[in-house]
Scaffold this motif. Structure first.
Motif, PDB file in Angstrom:
ATOM      1  N   CYS A  33       0.756  -1.452  -0.136  1.00 23.90           N
ATOM      2  CA  CYS A  33      -0.084  -0.139  -0.003  1.00 23.90           C
ATOM      3  C   CYS A  33       0.718   1.136   0.018  1.00 23.90           C
ATOM      4  O   CYS A  33       0.474   2.334   0.447  1.00 23.90           O
ATOM      5  N   GLY A  34       2.028   1.263  -0.472  1.00 22.88           N
ATOM      6  CA  GLY A  34       2.786   2.378  -0.800  1.00 22.88           C
ATOM      7  C   GLY A  34       3.895   2.901   0.403  1.00 22.88           C
ATOM      8  O   GLY A  34       3.897   2.132   1.391  1.00 22.88           O
ATOM      9  N   GLU A  39      12.671   1.350  -6.323  1.00 17.61           N
ATOM     10  CA  GLU A  39      12.394   1.444  -7.647  1.00 17.61           C
ATOM     11  C   GLU A  39      11.033   0.522  -8.263  1.00 17.61           C
ATOM     12  O   GLU A  39      10.983  -0.425  -7.572  1.00 17.61           O
ATOM     13  N   ILE A  40      10.363   0.776  -9.112  1.00 16.53           N
ATOM     14  CA  ILE A  40       9.339  -0.037  -9.402  1.00 16.53           C
ATOM     15  C   ILE A  40       9.654  -1.324  -9.908  1.00 16.53           C
ATOM     16  O   ILE A  40       8.972  -2.472  -9.755  1.00 16.53           O
ATOM     17  N   ASP A  41      10.890  -1.664 -10.493  1.00 13.67           N
ATOM     18  CA  ASP A  41      11.452  -2.994 -10.729  1.00 13.67           C
ATOM     19  C   ASP A  41      12.189  -3.476  -9.960  1.00 13.67           C
ATOM     20  O   ASP A  41      12.829  -4.541 -10.044  1.00 13.67           O
ATOM     21  N   ALA A  42      12.230  -3.141  -8.470  1.00 15.21           N
ATOM     22  CA  ALA A  42      13.172  -3.601  -7.521  1.00 15.21           C
ATOM     23  C   ALA A  42      12.616  -5.242  -7.315  1.00 15.21           C
ATOM     24  O   ALA A  42      11.503  -5.496  -7.232  1.00 15.21           O
ATOM     25  N   LYS A  43      13.584  -5.761  -7.137  1.00 22.42           N
ATOM     26  CA  LYS A  43      13.278  -7.503  -6.968  1.00 22.42           C
ATOM     27  C   LYS A  43      12.407  -7.718  -5.898  1.00 22.42           C
ATOM     28  O   LYS A  43      11.797  -8.555  -5.568  1.00 22.42           O
ATOM     29  N   GLU A  44      12.782  -6.908  -4.562  1.00 23.47           N
ATOM     30  CA  GLU A  44      11.934  -7.236  -3.502  1.00 23.47           C
ATOM     31  C   GLU A  44      10.613  -7.134  -3.740  1.00 23.47           C
ATOM     32  O   GLU A  44       9.626  -7.388  -2.999  1.00 23.47           O
ATOM     33  N   LEU A  45      10.201  -6.059  -4.534  1.00 24.47           N
ATOM     34  CA  LEU A  45       8.676  -5.991  -4.819  1.00 24.47           C
ATOM     35  C   LEU A  45       7.953  -6.950  -5.826  1.00 24.47           C
ATOM     36  O   LEU A  45       6.853  -6.827  -6.355  1.00 24.47           O
ATOM     37  N   GLN A  46       9.042  -7.940  -6.106  1.00 23.23           N
ATOM     38  CA  GLN A  46       8.310  -8.912  -7.364  1.00 23.23           C
ATOM     39  C   GLN A  46       7.082  -9.619  -6.659  1.00 23.23           C
ATOM     40  O   GLN A  46       7.356 -10.166  -5.513  1.00 23.23           O
ATOM     41  N   GLY A  47       6.115  -9.666  -7.500  1.00 25.98           N
ATOM     42  CA  GLY A  47       4.979 -10.346  -6.856  1.00 25.98           C
ATOM     43  C   GLY A  47       3.951  -9.438  -6.203  1.00 25.98           C
ATOM     44  O   GLY A  47       2.720 -10.001  -6.112  1.00 25.98           O
ATOM     45  N   PHE A  48       4.541  -8.238  -5.822  1.00 22.79           N
ATOM     46  CA  PHE A  48       3.589  -7.384  -4.943  1.00 22.79           C
ATOM     47  C   PHE A  48       2.852  -6.503  -6.263  1.00 22.79           C
ATOM     48  O   PHE A  48       3.388  -6.056  -7.333  1.00 22.79           O
ATOM     49  N   HIS A  49       1.488  -6.344  -5.874  1.00 23.64           N
ATOM     50  CA  HIS A  49       0.915  -4.924  -6.493  1.00 23.64           C
ATOM     51  C   HIS A  49       1.206  -3.857  -5.746  1.00 23.64           C
ATOM     52  O   HIS A  49       0.683  -3.954  -4.540  1.00 23.64           O
ATOM     53  N   VAL A  50       1.879  -2.741  -6.221  1.00 26.06           N
ATOM     54  CA  VAL A  50       2.248  -1.948  -5.485  1.00 26.06           C
ATOM     55  C   VAL A  50       1.574  -0.514  -5.784  1.00 26.06           C
ATOM     56  O   VAL A  50       1.523  -0.088  -7.070  1.00 26.06           O
ATOM     57  N   VAL A  51       1.095   0.292  -4.869  1.00 26.33           N
ATOM     58  CA  VAL A  51       0.788   1.789  -5.127  1.00 26.33           C
ATOM     59  C   VAL A  51       1.610   2.761  -4.713  1.00 26.33           C
ATOM     60  O   VAL A  51       2.618   2.387  -3.826  1.00 26.33           O
ATOM     61  N   ARG A  52       1.565   3.947  -5.277  1.00 26.90           N
ATOM     62  CA  ARG A  52       2.310   4.978  -4.940  1.00 26.90           C
ATOM     63  C   ARG A  52       2.062   5.531  -3.739  1.00 26.90           C
ATOM     64  O   ARG A  52       0.815   6.008  -3.319  1.00 26.90           O
ATOM     65  N   GLY A  53       2.881   5.950  -2.787  1.00 28.18           N
ATOM     66  CA  GLY A  53       3.023   6.536  -1.679  1.00 28.18           C
ATOM     67  C   GLY A  53       3.328   7.867  -1.812  1.00 28.18           C
ATOM     68  O   GLY A  53       4.124   8.470  -2.502  1.00 28.18           O
ATOM     69  N   ASN A  54       3.222   8.695  -0.546  1.00 29.03           N
ATOM     70  CA  ASN A  54       3.665  10.076  -0.654  1.00 29.03           C
ATOM     71  C   ASN A  54       5.153  10.443  -0.557  1.00 29.03           C
ATOM     72  O   ASN A  54       5.899  11.228  -0.735  1.00 29.03           O
ATOM     73  N   CYS A  55       6.048   9.206  -0.155  1.00 29.60           N
ATOM     74  CA  CYS A  55       7.428   9.050  -0.343  1.00 29.60           C
ATOM     75  C   CYS A  55       7.993   8.217  -1.346  1.00 29.60           C
ATOM     76  O   CYS A  55       9.214   8.255  -1.404  1.00 29.60           O
ATOM     77  N   ASP A  56       6.884   7.930  -2.218  1.00 28.97           N
ATOM     78  CA  ASP A  56       7.482   7.220  -3.494  1.00 28.97           C
ATOM     79  C   ASP A  56       7.895   8.066  -4.805  1.00 28.97           C
ATOM     80  O   ASP A  56       7.137   8.430  -5.296  1.00 28.97           O
ATOM     81  N   PHE A  57       9.213   8.326  -4.648  1.00 31.36           N
ATOM     82  CA  PHE A  57       9.842   9.205  -5.682  1.00 31.36           C
ATOM     83  C   PHE A  57      10.599   8.600  -6.623  1.00 31.36           C
ATOM     84  O   PHE A  57      11.062   9.383  -7.872  1.00 31.36           O
ATOM     85  N   ARG A  58      10.732   7.423  -6.721  1.00 28.41           N
ATOM     86  CA  ARG A  58      11.561   6.412  -7.373  1.00 28.41           C
ATOM     87  C   ARG A  58      10.994   5.481  -8.426  1.00 28.41           C
ATOM     88  O   ARG A  58      11.940   5.179  -9.237  1.00 28.41           O
ATOM     89  N   GLY A  59       9.734   5.685  -8.422  1.00 28.11           N
ATOM     90  CA  GLY A  59       9.000   4.734  -9.401  1.00 28.11           C
ATOM     91  C   GLY A  59       7.719   5.245  -9.965  1.00 28.11           C
ATOM     92  O   GLY A  59       7.245   6.159  -9.458  1.00 28.11           O
ATOM     93  N   PHE A  61       4.702   4.276  -9.832  1.00 25.44           N
ATOM     94  CA  PHE A  61       3.720   3.324  -9.267  1.00 25.44           C
ATOM     95  C   PHE A  61       2.342   4.055  -9.482  1.00 25.44           C
ATOM     96  O   PHE A  61       1.993   5.276  -9.562  1.00 25.44           O
ATOM     97  N   PRO A  62       1.259   2.983  -9.608  1.00 27.34           N
ATOM     98  CA  PRO A  62      -0.072   3.631  -9.950  1.00 27.34           C
ATOM     99  C   PRO A  62      -0.708   4.105  -8.639  1.00 27.34           C
ATOM    100  O   PRO A  62      -0.270   3.650  -7.614  1.00 27.34           O
TER     101      PRO A  62
END
Length: 169
Positions: A33-34, A39-59, A61-62
């Motif tokens: 949940c953000g 980064e949007i393609d970070a291996k640690e996020l693989q498999g997650f559906h990720v949304v953009r948070g107020n601190c997400d400036f590097r990808g 994300f929807p």
């Protein structure tokens, strides 16, 4: 449907992988949940559906994620665009627009689950910086028909809280 929900990892990488490996075989869906700050393609996020948070400036994300399975529609957002620290009213209106039965969000770093006017609102807390409690947390929701069970876990995989909810509208 069973979904892993977490939020506000703020740059953590190893713990994201640990939680993912712990549960990925047992869940149908993984939602971040953000505020991953990755980064949007970070291996640690693989498999997650990720949304953009107020601190997400590097990808790129929807802002939101929607998933429907049978009669259950999950809506995920970070929460900052809906002012969730003051009220859930704007988020409630968005869920009504979409016909969502479950709203997943973060931003406040405070875990909680409650049904308001037929919509289940879930904040998994934070796996890095919890507020109002010492445990760093995430959640798993298991839906069956018009019922749902939400279990909150500490980052070491221990069950902290469990609640069942009726999703009848």
């Amino acid at each position: 449907m069973k979904a892993l929900i977490l939020s506000d990892s703020h740059g953590l990488t190893e713990l994201l992988e640990v939680i993912s490996k712990r549960h990925r075989e047992d869940v149908d869906l993984m939602i971040h949940c953000g505020d991953s700050e990755l980064e949007i393609d970070a291996k640690e996020l693989q498999g997650f559906h990720v949304v953009r948070g107020n601190c997400d400036f590097r990808g790129e994300f929807p802002e939101e994620f929607i998933h429907q399975e049978n009669d259950v529609k999950i809506y995920a957002t970070h929460g900052h665009l809906y002012g969730i620290k003051q009220t859930l009213q704007k988020l409630h209106y968005r869920c009504r627009e979409l016909g969502a039965t479950i709203a997943c969000f973060g931003h406040s770093h405070m875990l909680g689950a409650e049904v308001i006017d037929g919509i289940l609102f879930i904040n998994p807390g934070s796996i890095l910086l919890p507020r109002m409690r010492k445990e760093k947390t995430y959640a798993i929701i298991d839906t069956y028909g018009k019922s749902a069970k939400v279990i909150f876990y500490s980052i070491d995989g221990k069950e902290l809280l469990s609640s069942s909810f009726d999703l009848n509208q």
